[in-house]
Scaffold this active site. Sequence first.
Site, PDB file in Angstrom:
ATOM      1  CE  LYS A   1      17.288  36.414   4.451  1.00 49.48           C
ATOM      2  NZ  LYS A   1      16.648  35.785   5.427  1.00 49.48           N
ATOM      3  CG  ASP A   2      19.553  33.557   0.007  1.00 46.38           C
ATOM      4  OD1 ASP A   2      19.387  34.129   1.098  1.00 46.38           O
ATOM      5  OD2 ASP A   2      18.787  32.685  -0.224  1.00 46.38           O
TER       6      ASP A   2
ATOM      7  CG  HIS B   1      18.651  31.624   5.156  1.00 46.16           C
ATOM      8  ND1 HIS B   1      17.753  31.075   4.499  1.00 46.16           N
ATOM      9  CD2 HIS B   1      19.143  32.510   4.343  1.00 46.16           C
ATOM     10  CE1 HIS B   1      17.533  31.525   3.316  1.00 46.16           C
ATOM     11  NE2 HIS B   1      18.600  32.549   3.174  1.00 46.16           N
TER      12      HIS B   1
ATOM     13  NE  ARG C   1      -1.444  -1.427   3.793  1.00 47.41           N
ATOM     14  CZ  ARG C   1      -1.664  -1.055   5.247  1.00 47.41           C
ATOM     15  NH1 ARG C   1      -2.868  -0.458   5.542  1.00 47.41           N
ATOM     16  NH2 ARG C   1      -0.790  -1.380   5.749  1.00 47.41           N
TER      17      ARG C   1
ATOM     18  CD  GLU D   1       6.924   7.430  16.095  1.00 44.88           C
ATOM     19  OE1 GLU D   1       8.226   7.361  16.635  1.00 44.88           O
ATOM     20  OE2 GLU D   1       6.012   7.104  16.543  1.00 44.88           O
TER      21      GLU D   1
ATOM     22  CE  LYS E   1      17.095  27.461  10.270  1.00 49.97           C
ATOM     23  NZ  LYS E   1      17.572  27.764   8.934  1.00 49.97           N
TER      24      LYS E   1
ATOM     25  CE1 TYR F   1      13.045  26.096   8.181  1.00 49.28           C
ATOM     26  CE2 TYR F   1      12.581  25.416   6.141  1.00 49.28           C
ATOM     27  CZ  TYR F   1      12.628  26.138   7.037  1.00 49.28           C
ATOM     28  OH  TYR F   1      12.745  27.627   6.530  1.00 49.28           O
TER      29      TYR F   1
END
Length: 184
Positions: A170-171, A63, A24, A29, A73, A133
Amino acid sequence: MLQVRSLGLDGVLEIVPRRHGDARGFFIETYNARRFSDAGIALCFVQDNHSYSAIAGVLRGLHYQLAPRAQDKLLRVIRGAILDVAVDIRRSSASFGKWVAHKISAEKGNQILVPKGFAHGFLTLVPDTEVLYKVTDTYSPEHDRSIRFDDPAIGIEWPPVAGGFQLSDKDLKAPLLADAEVFA
């Protein structure tokens, strides 16, 4: 069962949750506070983020957020693949300015933990890539910082991409590590 492996810089970890599959599909988790704590990762995540990149070659980063709003993160890919990069930006660290890169993909189901004190970025390797994240503090514009992705003092070896990298303004305007506000 949770496989946890150091990627060579203090606290940067690859985490591979167990995948249960049959005809299936599969079940994973991806986060369980108790299992993570048992593996030595006791963090309190407070915000989830979702990033979609339509094309290969989207480069997001590098970042980070400064204290007191610094973020750990925990990142995974739910569609596609990325090259994920963490750069140690703790001036007091023996590995200051060093980086590690690791492929994270939906196919493998692996995750990466990037701790506070590291700048983070990723490059999409295929079109239609989606990244989820968790972070341990909410977004704070006052503490948000970035470092130039191609800083020669860091020397990240990004793979070549047809058509070149796609970056935000920005980057593109991010400072070099030598000029950036970083961790002590």
